[in-house]
Design a protein around this motif. Structure first.
Motif, short mmCIF file in Angstrom:
data_model
loop_
_atom_site.label_atom_id
_atom_site.label_comp_id
_atom_site.label_asym_id
_atom_site.label_seq_id
_atom_site.Cartn_x
_atom_site.Cartn_y
_atom_site.Cartn_z
N ALA A 375 17.01 34.62 79.92
CA ALA A 375 16.64 34.90 78.52
C ALA A 375 17.67 35.77 77.82
O ALA A 375 17.84 35.70 76.60
CB ALA A 375 15.27 35.58 78.47
N LEU A 376 18.38 36.57 78.61
CA LEU A 376 19.38 37.46 78.01
C LEU A 376 20.68 36.74 77.66
O LEU A 376 21.59 37.33 77.09
CB LEU A 376 19.66 38.64 78.94
CG LEU A 376 18.49 39.59 79.16
CD1 LEU A 376 18.87 40.72 80.10
CD2 LEU A 376 17.98 40.15 77.83
N LEU A 404 26.95 36.47 71.03
CA LEU A 404 27.29 35.14 71.51
C LEU A 404 26.37 34.70 72.65
O LEU A 404 25.97 35.51 73.49
CB LEU A 404 28.74 35.12 72.01
CG LEU A 404 29.82 35.44 70.98
CD1 LEU A 404 31.17 35.52 71.67
CD2 LEU A 404 29.84 34.39 69.87
N ALA A 405 26.11 33.44 72.72
CA ALA A 405 25.31 32.86 73.81
C ALA A 405 26.17 32.67 75.06
O ALA A 405 27.40 32.71 75.00
CB ALA A 405 24.74 31.51 73.37
N GLY A 406 25.50 32.50 76.21
CA GLY A 406 26.18 32.06 77.41
C GLY A 406 26.58 33.12 78.40
O GLY A 406 27.20 32.81 79.42
N HIS A 407 26.23 34.36 78.14
CA HIS A 407 26.59 35.40 79.12
C HIS A 407 25.50 36.46 79.16
O HIS A 407 24.68 36.58 78.25
CB HIS A 407 27.93 36.04 78.77
CG HIS A 407 27.89 36.96 77.58
ND1 HIS A 407 27.53 36.54 76.31
CD2 HIS A 407 28.13 38.29 77.46
CE1 HIS A 407 27.59 37.55 75.48
NE2 HIS A 407 27.93 38.63 76.15
N ASN A 408 25.52 37.25 80.22
CA ASN A 408 24.57 38.34 80.40
C ASN A 408 25.39 39.58 80.75
O ASN A 408 25.69 39.83 81.91
CB ASN A 408 23.57 38.02 81.50
CG ASN A 408 22.49 39.08 81.64
OD1 ASN A 408 22.66 40.21 81.18
ND2 ASN A 408 21.40 38.73 82.29
N SER A 409 25.76 40.33 79.74
CA SER A 409 26.68 41.45 79.95
C SER A 409 26.09 42.52 80.86
O SER A 409 26.83 43.20 81.59
CB SER A 409 27.06 42.07 78.60
OG SER A 409 25.92 42.52 77.90
N SER A 414 30.05 43.19 81.94
CA SER A 414 31.15 42.59 81.19
C SER A 414 31.14 42.95 79.71
O SER A 414 31.89 42.38 78.92
CB SER A 414 31.10 41.06 81.32
OG SER A 414 29.90 40.55 80.74
N GLY A 415 30.28 43.89 79.32
CA GLY A 415 30.02 44.13 77.90
C GLY A 415 31.24 44.42 77.06
O GLY A 415 31.50 43.78 76.04
N THR A 416 32.05 45.41 77.46
CA THR A 416 33.19 45.79 76.64
C THR A 416 34.26 44.71 76.64
O THR A 416 34.90 44.45 75.63
CB THR A 416 33.79 47.12 77.13
OG1 THR A 416 32.75 48.08 77.30
CG2 THR A 416 34.79 47.65 76.13
N GLY A 417 34.47 44.10 77.81
CA GLY A 417 35.48 43.06 77.90
C GLY A 417 35.17 41.88 77.00
O GLY A 417 36.04 41.39 76.27
N VAL A 418 33.93 41.40 77.03
CA VAL A 418 33.52 40.30 76.16
C VAL A 418 33.62 40.72 74.70
O VAL A 418 34.12 39.97 73.85
CB VAL A 418 32.09 39.84 76.50
CG1 VAL A 418 31.54 38.91 75.41
CG2 VAL A 418 32.07 39.13 77.85
N ALA A 419 33.14 41.92 74.39
CA ALA A 419 33.16 42.39 73.01
C ALA A 419 34.58 42.46 72.47
O ALA A 419 34.88 41.97 71.37
CB ALA A 419 32.50 43.77 72.93
#
Length: 434
Positions: A375-376, A404-409, A414-419
């Motif tokens: 769900a996240l 964005l869809a498709g990941h669960n930070s 992975s939060g900062t890297g994705v951001a």
């Protein structure tokens, strides 16, 4: 408002929004960022995570985050890293540069993740740590570590944390020995409940740091143990934290560092405010304390209807309309406010897209499921250039970060890297359109 038209408008004040803003600005465009606060970044540990865990039936802890990213992208075809993985070094490097320019320094470890003790008594894996945590990084050396609590500060139980560190470090191959002590500061004497922010205010003063140093010096002098490290809660000031760590290190003759936390108003504040200051110095207009109520597109221009200023029962705020050739949504996910529940359905705010219900079958009752909660992974779908796929916006609207869809930070760390990486590309692409 003097200027209501910009080349690029960014909605959000977290890492994704800040990276998108500087990226577009570096392309020579006029940029404004609209946000009520720093979002999830303001409540972060002030560190940088890129990829710490590959979720699965058996979660895989990642040593080299580039190798972990390759595995995540292979397992999750719609992961944001699919398009942004080649820009991580550049984008994260810019965040580090912005923070450093305003006095907030971060340390990396040559592409590897490290483990840092946290306030709940376990360890967190990150790629970059702030200078206040450099000495806290776990070591395979046989160090003797003192964990310090402050009397009245209920947010950090030093005794319980030390016992937990001692137990859980063995699973990670560390060999440090932990002791604990709770000290009472003269400036906080008699207080039974002291918040982190109150302590940070006190320790921002020379008197506060001297008080802390004196108490620890006396304890260490009267203790037969020699400590190689001293760990403190993350409260060593909002502004003078670097000087506080240096003074304590010099006075005590050993490594001194803060432990990691989440939801602490001090750590995230330091990083976001340093980045904001640098953004403004580089020409980005920050419309703080504002919110975007509605977005639309007219004649190829993005229009954002905003509320600026204090809003409550007596203050409706000021209504303004901002226009830009491109608009970037960096509004976060469930935590940041980009996604919300409306009755039984889940909605993507501002794009006004209903993504349906989250049913019991979509959730795992194990809150620390090694696969992460599906769900996240809910979020907005984007094209390769990070424009939202919703056709009604005509390619004017971009998205990045946890929206964005498709990941669960949370489960991937992975939060900062994705951001940063998605914000960087969204900003560049939005600038090219403008």
């Amino acid at each position: 408002m003097k200027n209501d038209k910009y080349d690029v408008l960014v909605v959000g004040g977290g890492i994704a929004g800040c990276t998108a803003a500087i990226s577009a600005s570096m392309e020579g465009k006029s940029v404004a960022a609209v946000f009520p606060n720093g979002g999830a970044s303001e409540l972060s540990a002030g560190a940088i995570d890129i990829l710490g865990v590959v979720p699965g039936e058996k979660a895989e802890i990642v040593d080299k985050y580039e190798e972990g990213i390759a595995k995540v992208v292979e397992a999750e075809p719609d992961h944001p890293y699919k398009y942004s993985k080649d820009n991580i070094e550049e984008s994260v490097g810019m965040i580090i540069e912005l923070a450093k320019a305003s006095g907030y320094e971060l340390q990396g470890f040559h592409g590897r993740n490290v483990w840092v003790p946290n306030t709940i008594g376990t360890f967190s894996t990150v790629a970059y740590v702030p200078s206040t945590m450099s000495s806290s990084v776990c070591s395979t050396e046989k160090n003797t570590v003192l964990v310090v609590g402050i009397a009245g500060n209920v947010n950090f139980n030093a005794e319980a944390a030390a016992q937990s560190y001692e137990k859980y470090q063995k699973q990670l191959g560390f060999r440090e020995t932990y002791y604990s002590v709770v000290i009472e500061l003269d400036g906080m004497k008699g207080r039974h409940k002291i918040g982190d922010s109150e302590l940070a205010d006190y320790l921002d003063t020379p008197e506060g740091v001297e008080d802390l140093s004196d108490k620890l010096t006396v304890f260490c002098a009267n203790n037969r143990q020699k400590f190689e490290k001293i760990l403190l809660p993350p409260v060593l000031g909002f502004i003078n934290y670097t000087n506080a760590v240096k003074k304590l290190t010099d006075d005590l003759g050993c490594g001194v560092g803060e432990v990691m936390t989440y939801g602490n108003a001090v750590s995230g504040y330091r990083m976001t405010r340093a980045i904001y200051k640098s953004l403004e110095e580089r020409g980005v207009k920050l419309l703080r304390g504002s919110r975007v109520d509605e977005i639309s597109v007219l004649d190829g221009q993005a229009i954002a209807k905003c509320t600026v200023g204090i809003t409550d029962q007596l203050h409706p705020g000021t209504k303004v309309e901002l226009k830009a050739a491109s608009l970037i949504l960096a509004t976060g996910g469930f935590l940041g406010g980009g996604i919300e529940a409306r009755r039984r359905n889940t909605w993507l705010n501002l794009v006004e897209e209903n993504v349906g219900q989250v049913t019991a079958e979509d959730l795992d009752r194990n809150p620390v499921n090694t696969r992460g909660q599906d769900a996240l992974k809910i979020g907005v779908s984007v094209n390769e250039n990070f424009t939202v796929k919703n056709n009604k916006f005509g390619g004017c609207i971009y998205a990045c970060g946890d929206f964005l869809a498709g990941h669960n930070s949370a489960s991937e760390r992975s939060g900062t890297g994705v951001a940063a990486s998605t914000g960087w590309l969204a900003g560049k692409n939005a600038a090219q359109r403008a």
